[in-house]
Design an enzyme around this catalytic site. Structure first.
Site, PDB file in Angstrom:
ATOM      1  N   TYR A 184       0.837  -1.203   0.000  1.00 59.01           N
ATOM      2  CA  TYR A 184       0.000   0.000   0.000  1.00 59.01           C
ATOM      3  C   TYR A 184       0.867   1.245   0.000  1.00 59.01           C
ATOM      4  O   TYR A 184       1.885   1.316   0.694  1.00 59.01           O
ATOM      5  CB  TYR A 184      -0.914   0.016   1.235  1.00 59.01           C
ATOM      6  CG  TYR A 184      -1.774   1.260   1.308  1.00 59.01           C
ATOM      7  CD1 TYR A 184      -2.939   1.344   0.561  1.00 59.01           C
ATOM      8  CD2 TYR A 184      -1.402   2.351   2.102  1.00 59.01           C
ATOM      9  CE1 TYR A 184      -3.730   2.496   0.603  1.00 59.01           C
ATOM     10  CE2 TYR A 184      -2.183   3.509   2.146  1.00 59.01           C
ATOM     11  CZ  TYR A 184      -3.344   3.563   1.392  1.00 59.01           C
ATOM     12  OH  TYR A 184      -4.117   4.701   1.434  1.00 59.01           O
ATOM     13  N   GLN A 198     -11.118  10.023   9.614  1.00 56.45           N
ATOM     14  CA  GLN A 198     -12.119   9.489   8.659  1.00 56.45           C
ATOM     15  C   GLN A 198     -13.498   9.553   9.313  1.00 56.45           C
ATOM     16  O   GLN A 198     -13.601   9.789  10.529  1.00 56.45           O
ATOM     17  CB  GLN A 198     -11.778   8.029   8.338  1.00 56.45           C
ATOM     18  CG  GLN A 198     -11.282   7.811   6.926  1.00 56.45           C
ATOM     19  CD  GLN A 198     -11.264   6.355   6.499  1.00 56.45           C
ATOM     20  OE1 GLN A 198     -11.291   5.455   7.313  1.00 56.45           O
ATOM     21  NE2 GLN A 198     -11.205   6.134   5.194  1.00 56.45           N
ATOM     22  N   GLY A 248     -13.697   9.868   3.316  1.00 55.38           N
ATOM     23  CA  GLY A 248     -13.998   8.484   2.975  1.00 55.38           C
ATOM     24  C   GLY A 248     -14.438   8.345   1.521  1.00 55.38           C
ATOM     25  O   GLY A 248     -14.410   7.277   0.955  1.00 55.38           O
ATOM     26  N   ASP A 283     -13.008   9.567  -1.180  1.00 54.81           N
ATOM     27  CA  ASP A 283     -11.773  10.216  -1.604  1.00 54.81           C
ATOM     28  C   ASP A 283     -11.815  10.976  -2.941  1.00 54.81           C
ATOM     29  O   ASP A 283     -11.324  12.064  -3.062  1.00 54.81           O
ATOM     30  CB  ASP A 283     -10.665   9.159  -1.731  1.00 54.81           C
ATOM     31  CG  ASP A 283     -10.609   8.218  -0.544  1.00 54.81           C
ATOM     32  OD1 ASP A 283     -11.449   8.323   0.369  1.00 54.81           O
ATOM     33  OD2 ASP A 283      -9.712   7.362  -0.528  1.00 54.81           O
ATOM     34  N   ARG A 341      -9.625   3.841 -10.694  1.00 51.43           N
ATOM     35  CA  ARG A 341      -8.913   4.527  -9.602  1.00 51.43           C
ATOM     36  C   ARG A 341      -8.707   6.006  -9.929  1.00 51.43           C
ATOM     37  O   ARG A 341      -8.876   6.423 -11.086  1.00 51.43           O
ATOM     38  CB  ARG A 341      -7.532   3.848  -9.378  1.00 51.43           C
ATOM     39  CG  ARG A 341      -7.618   2.389  -8.979  1.00 51.43           C
ATOM     40  CD  ARG A 341      -8.146   2.183  -7.567  1.00 51.43           C
ATOM     41  NE  ARG A 341      -7.331   2.871  -6.555  1.00 51.43           N
ATOM     42  CZ  ARG A 341      -7.613   2.856  -5.253  1.00 51.43           C
ATOM     43  NH1 ARG A 341      -8.665   2.205  -4.795  1.00 51.43           N
ATOM     44  NH2 ARG A 341      -6.849   3.500  -4.399  1.00 51.43           N
ATOM     45  N   GLU A 386     -15.723  -4.432  -3.674  1.00 53.76           N
ATOM     46  CA  GLU A 386     -15.564  -3.133  -2.999  1.00 53.76           C
ATOM     47  C   GLU A 386     -16.705  -2.181  -3.401  1.00 53.76           C
ATOM     48  O   GLU A 386     -17.274  -1.494  -2.574  1.00 53.76           O
ATOM     49  CB  GLU A 386     -14.212  -2.523  -3.386  1.00 53.76           C
ATOM     50  CG  GLU A 386     -13.908  -1.199  -2.711  1.00 53.76           C
ATOM     51  CD  GLU A 386     -12.512  -0.682  -3.037  1.00 53.76           C
ATOM     52  OE1 GLU A 386     -11.829  -1.283  -3.896  1.00 53.76           O
ATOM     53  OE2 GLU A 386     -12.108   0.340  -2.441  1.00 53.76           O
TER      54      GLU A 386
HETATM   55  C1  GLC Z   1     -10.788   3.715  -0.085  1.00 55.09           C
HETATM   56  C2  GLC Z   1     -12.092   4.404   0.271  1.00 55.09           C
HETATM   57  C3  GLC Z   1     -12.125   4.680   1.758  1.00 55.09           C
HETATM   58  C4  GLC Z   1     -11.938   3.377   2.497  1.00 55.09           C
HETATM   59  C5  GLC Z   1     -10.662   2.647   2.044  1.00 55.09           C
HETATM   60  C6  GLC Z   1     -10.559   1.255   2.602  1.00 55.09           C
HETATM   61  O1  GLC Z   1      -9.696   4.520   0.162  1.00 55.09           O
HETATM   62  O2  GLC Z   1     -12.238   5.582  -0.458  1.00 55.09           O
HETATM   63  O3  GLC Z   1     -13.341   5.266   2.116  1.00 55.09           O
HETATM   64  O4  GLC Z   1     -11.872   3.598   3.869  1.00 55.09           O
HETATM   65  O5  GLC Z   1     -10.689   2.522   0.648  1.00 55.09           O
HETATM   66  O6  GLC Z   1     -11.681   0.494   2.227  1.00 55.09           O
END
Ligand code: GLC
Length: 503
Positions: A143, A164, A224, A226, A259, A457
C-alpha cells in the site's frame, strides 16, 4: 441449535485471538478461551435461530445462506488478530470507518470479536483525541502511502495523520443495544465511551474552530469518498513542485480506469507533505494553512447521527454532563446544515470553506442528511424526488454521482459506482422519513448486486458488475448485518433523540 448444523464447515469455532488488544490476558488463557467460546456460541445461536421469512422479491434461502457463509468467511480471512483489513493486498492495514462498520458485521456472529475491533481501532488514538484514518499495525509493502511516508510524530509510524468518518459510536450503540452479554458489554462500553467522546470533541476543536456546527475535512481522504467530484474545484490548488517521486501500489491491484488519476494523486500528496511539514501536530495551524478545506456531507451526516448514538450511550451510562455537551453539538449542527441546502437543486451540497461556495456536484452523500435525521420533511421530499430521477438513468441504486452529470463514470471510484455502506445509510434514512418503498428498492438492489457480483468493494450502477477490490470486509459486514433477512440483529436500529429536527 439445529440450524447451526447447516454450517458444519464453520464449526468448531476456533477462538484464538492474538491481536494487540486481546482481552482479559490477565484472566489466564484457559478462562479467556472458555469465555470467548461462550460468546461465540451464543451469538451464532442468535444468528441462525430465526426461521425463513417470506418476502417478495427476495432470493432463495439457499442463496442467502451461501452469502452469509461467504461473508463470515471474508471477515475471518481478513482478520489479522484484533483488527480486520478491508481487503487483502489492496488495503493491508486497519482503516477507521471500515473497521467500525466491520465491527457491526462481526457482532452478528461473534460479539467478542466485534468489541475487539473497536478496541483496537482506539488503541492508537492520538493524545488530542484524533482517531486516524489508518492504523498501521504491521508493516506491508502493498500500500502507498504507508507509514514511512506519513511519518507522523505522535505515534511514530503507527498511524496516518488525518481522520475518517466517525462511525464508531453507531456500531458501539448497536452492539450495546443488541448484546446477548449485557454485563461484558457494559464493561466494554464504559471503556470505549470516553474515547469516542474525546474523538468527537476533537472534530469540533480541530475542524470547526469557529463553532459553525459543521466540521471541515482538510484532505479528501478524510471524507472516505476520496475521489468525489464534489471537490473537483477545491482540488485545483497548485501541485507541490518538490513532491518526491513515488510509485502507486493501488494500480498493481486494480485497473487504472477504476482509480483516481495521477493528477489527483499528486494533489493528495501535496496536502500530505504540507501537513507533514507542520508535523501534523497543531490542528489549529493545519486548519489555517490547508489549501483544501471543505464541509463534507459524508463526515458531517455521520457525525450528526453518531452524536445521537453517543448521547443515547451517555444516557445509559448516566453521564449527564456529556448528554448536555452532545445536545449542544446537535443543535449547532442543525443550524450548520442549513447552509448546505441548495434550494434550487433540492439537494444538500458540500461547501468549500475557503471560497464559501457550495460545490456544484450532486453526490450520493446529498442523501445522507436523511440518515443523520437533520433534513426537514420538505427537504426530504425534494431529496426523494431527486433520487427517483437519478434512478431512471441507472439500473441499480444508489450511484455515487448524479448519472446525468457529464463527469459520471460508472466504474471510477466515487465518481459513479455504488457502495453498499452508503446504500445502507440512505435506505435507513429513507425509512426514518417514511419512504419505505424507496428504502426497499435500495435494499433489494443491494441484495441483487451481491448475489450477482459477490462481495466486491463497489458496483457498477449500470451493469451491476463488481469493481475495485474483491472479498471486501465492509461489503461482507453489510450482508451480515443489513441484507441477510435471517440476522436476528440487524444494523437497522432506530434513530435516537433528543428531538427529531424534522420540521
Ligand atoms: C478507499 C475508500 C475509503 C476506504 C478505504 C478502505 O480509500 O475511499 O473510504 O476507507 O478505501 O476500504
Amino acid at each position: 441449535m439445529a440450524e447451526i448444523a447447516r454450517y458444519p464447515s464453520l464449526l468448531p469455532l476456533t477462538g484464538k485471538v492474538d491481536g494487540p488488544t486481546a482481552r482479559a490476558a490477565s484472566a489466564g488463557p484457559a478462562k479467556q478461551d472458555k469465555d470467548h467460546a461462550l460468546w461465540r456460541e451464543k451469538s451464532l445461536r442468535r444468528l441462525f435461530s430465526i426461521g425463513h421469512i417470506e418476502h417478495e422479491n427476495e432470493l432463495e434461502q439457499s442463496t442467502r445462506d451461501q452469502i452469509v457463509k461467504d461473508s463470515m468467511e471474508v471477515l475471518r480471512s481478513n482478520d489479522r488478530g484484533g483488527y480486520t483489513v478491508p481487503a487483502e493486498g489492496l488495503y493491508p492495514f486497519q482503516w477507521n470507518w471500515d473497521s467500525a462498520i466491520v465491527a457491526a458485521g462481526w457482532a452478528v456472529f461473534d460479539e467478542l470479536r466485534a468489541w475487539e475491533e473497536l478496541e483496537t481501532l482506539f488503541s492508537d488514538q492520538w493524545k488530542d483525541g484524533m482517531v486516524a484514518s489508518i492504523n498501521f499495525h504491521k508493516f506491508s509493502k502493498t500500500y502507498f502511502p504507508g507509514p514511512e511516508i506519513w511519518g507522523t510524530p505522535e505515534n511514530p509510524s503507527k498511524t496516518s495523520g488525518i481522520s475518517q468518518p466517525p462511525v464508531a459510536a453507531l456500531s458501539a450503540r448497536f452492539m450495546y443495544e443488541h448484546t446477548a452479554h449485557p454485563v461484558e458489554a457494559k464493561k466494554n462500553i464504559e471503556d470505549l465511551f470516553p474515547k469516542i467522546l474525546a474523538w468527537h470533541r476533537w472534530w469540533y476543536k480541530a475542524r470547526d474552530p469557529n463553532n459553525t456546527g459543521v466540521v471541515a475535512i482538510l484532505h479528501p481522504w478524510e471524507s472516505g469518498m476520496d475521489n468525489s467530484p464534489a471537490w473537483d474545484e477545491s482540488m485545483t490548488f497548485p501541485i507541490d513542485p518538490t513532491l518526491p517521486p513515488y510509485e502507486r501500489q493501488d494500480l498493481t491491484h486494480v485497473n487504472a480506469n477504476m482509480r483516481p488519476t495521477k493528477d489527483t494523486y499528486d494533489r493528495y500528496l501535496t496536502l500530505l507533505y504540507r501537513f507533514k511539514r507542520e508535523n501534523f501536530y497543531d490542528p489549529d495551524k493545519l486548519y489555517e494553512i490547508s489549501p483544501f478545506r471543505v464541509t463534507d456531507l459524508c463526515v458531517n451526516s455521520i457525525l450528526f447521527r453518531a452524536n445521537r448514538d453517543l448521547r443515547w450511550l451517555a444516557l445509559q451510562l448516566g453521564k449527564t454532563d456529556a448528554v448536555a455537551e452532545i445536545e449542544g453539538w446537535l443543535d449547532n449542527g442543525f443550524e450548520g446544515f442549513k447552509k448546505l441546502w441548495d434550494e434550487e437543486a433540492g439537494l444538500f451540497k458540500c461547501q468549500d470553506q475557503i471560497t464559501g461556495k457550495l460545490e456544484d456536484a450532486a453526490i450520493s452523500a446529498a442523501f445522507l442528511p436523511l440518515f443523520a435525521g437533520v433534513a426537514t420533511r420538505e427537504q426530504a421530499a425534494r431529496l426523494v424526488e431527486n433520487l427517483s430521477t437519478w434512478l431512471k438513468h441507472v439500473k441499480y441504486s444508489v450511484p455515487s454521482l448524479d448519472p446525468q452529470d457529464p463527469r459520471f463514470e460508472q466504474l471510477r471510484y466515487w465518481r459513479g459506482p455504488i457502495w453498499l455502506i452508503i446504500n445502507w445509510m440512505i435506505s435507513n434514512g429513507l425509512r426514518h422519513y417514511g419512504y419505505d418503498k424507496l428504502a426497499d428498492r435500495i435494499r433489494n438492489d443491494s441484495i441483487e448486486l451481491t448475489n450477482k457480483a459477490g462481495l466486491r468493494e463497489y458496483f457498477d450502477p449500470v451493469t451491476g458488475d463488481g469493481a475495485g477490490g474483491t472479498k471486501f470486509s465492509w461489503t461482507a459486514a453489510m450482508c451480515l448485518g443489513w441484507l441477510d433477512r435471517n440476522a436476528v440483529i440487524a444494523i437497522g436500529h432506530k434513530m435516537s433523540g433528543p428531538k427529531d429536527y424534522l420540521n
